[in-house]
Design a protein around this motif. Structure first.
Motif, PDB file in Angstrom:
ATOM      1  N   HIS A 173     -34.672-122.860  73.790  1.00 44.33           N
ATOM      2  CA  HIS A 173     -33.401-122.560  73.126  1.00 44.33           C
ATOM      3  C   HIS A 173     -33.262-123.229  71.756  1.00 44.33           C
ATOM      4  N   CYS A 188     -30.486-113.876  73.637  1.00 46.77           N
ATOM      5  CA  CYS A 188     -29.971-114.976  74.466  1.00 46.77           C
ATOM      6  C   CYS A 188     -28.445-114.877  74.536  1.00 46.77           C
ATOM      7  N   HIS A 191     -27.132-118.075  72.555  1.00 48.37           N
ATOM      8  CA  HIS A 191     -27.458-118.367  71.155  1.00 48.37           C
ATOM      9  C   HIS A 191     -27.926-117.156  70.361  1.00 48.37           C
ATOM     10  N   CYS A 194     -32.122-117.557  69.444  1.00 47.08           N
ATOM     11  CA  CYS A 194     -32.962-118.732  69.711  1.00 47.08           C
ATOM     12  C   CYS A 194     -34.373-118.220  70.039  1.00 47.08           C
TER      13      CYS A 194
HETATM   14 ZN    ZN Z   1     -30.779-119.570  73.823  1.00 44.88          ZN
END
Ligand code: ZN
Length: 322
Positions: A173, A188, A191, A194
């Protein structure tokens, strides 16, 4: 059941579990390869208590065949509670996997195999230990094991010890630079873009609109994925200075592109990202071929890692690591 007499002086027998989100691989043995005497796969499902009772009974039955099990090692999907002082040590914690939130992974196993040492860690930390003891990172005290599949995870060994820290590393991540011209938003849920959001199997499929294993070798999604892989591994190298990176998981097989071309591309992107700044023969155009490598234990890295966890929990130093 027949009892198979064990040769005096042979390594102690351990129980090993590679606990994955899709299946649990259970084994009884002493080490990799022929050291695995019995193994069985169980679907992870959504009823942990029932599954773990079934697995505990399987180990008890194996003990009847092979003799006393002297230690247990579990390498698990996460997140997991690794704090031995915590009342929920050995639990799966906040997973979105149905039925598995706050599941007591070790409880019924401890009851079925009482009074033996138990080693417990994440699946990637376990795989790192296995590759360090018997695989592609043998005799190295500083290396990384990274798996790129449904998700991305990494285990770091530094100074001969697996890094845990506050919880455990979540290398998948880390944030990633945007490759010019790449507008993909990432996959993700936390995020977006990531590393896992760009390079996991589901991320590649989301980017391309077809599964990673079906991608034609000339599909631009491969180039974007490989460039991001190079960025991420270069970042980790700057932070941790590993002597080798073992790259496992399904994505590294490269689908229709092939494993060789995938690794060649990742090595090139890695060197381009570092731009000659980190100086070591291990990172030059020849050394790089033994710096970023596939796992030597193949798909057995996880279960061998669980065996290594059992060995460590029992305090047996069977490792050739200096
Ligand atoms: Zn992530």
């Amino acid at each position: 059941m027949p009892h198979v007499p064990r040769v005096p002086g042979s390594p102690p027998l351990v129980a090993a579990i590679e606990a994955g989100g899709t299946k649990f691989v259970c084994a009884v043995g002493t080490g990799p390869g022929e050291g695995i005497l019995a193994r069985e796969r169980f679907d992870t499902g959504s009823d942990p208590a029932r599954l773990l009772d079934t697995i505990a009974a399987w180990f008890v039955a194996q003990q009847e065949v092979w003799g006393l099990i002297a230690a247990l090692g579990v390498a698990s999907f996460g997140p997991v509670d690794l704090d031995e002082r915590s009342p929920t040590h050995g639990f799966i914690t906040t997973t979105p996997k149905p039925g598995w939130q706050n599941a007591d992974l070790l409880g019924s196993l401890r009851r079925a195999l009482p009074r033996i040492p138990v080693g417990f860690d994440t699946d990637v930390n376990g795989a790192a230990l296995g590759e360090g003891r018997w695989g592609a990172a043998r005799e190295l005290n500083d290396f990384l094991y990274v798996t790129v599949g449904t998700g991305i995870g990494g285990g770091a060994v530094a100074g001969g010890r697996v890094v845990h820290g506050l919880v455990h590393p979540e290398m998948g991540h880390i944030q990633m630079p945007r490759v010019p011209g790449d507008e993909f938003a990432g996959a993700c849920p936390y995020h977006g873009r990531c590393w896992e959001g760009l390079c996991s199997g589901p991320a590649i499929a989301a980017r391309a609109g077809i599964p990673a294993e079906d991608l034609p070798p000339d599909h631009p999604a491969w180039d974007a994925t490989i460039r991001s892989m190079g960025h991420a591994l270069a970042t980790l190298t700057c932070v941790l200075s590993p002597r080798r990176i073992v790259l496992g998981g399904s994505v590294r097989k490269g689908g229709r592109l092939g494993e060789e071309r995938f690794f060649t591309g990742v090595r090139r992107a890695f060197r381009e990202t570092l731009a000659g700044y980190v100086l070591s023969p291990a990172l030059d155009e020849h050394g790089i071929n033994t710096f970023i490598v596939p796992p030597a234990l193949g798909d057995d890295a996880g279960v061998c890692g669980a065996i290594a966890l059992a060995h460590d929990a029992a305090g047996w130093r069977l490792s050739p690591t200096p």
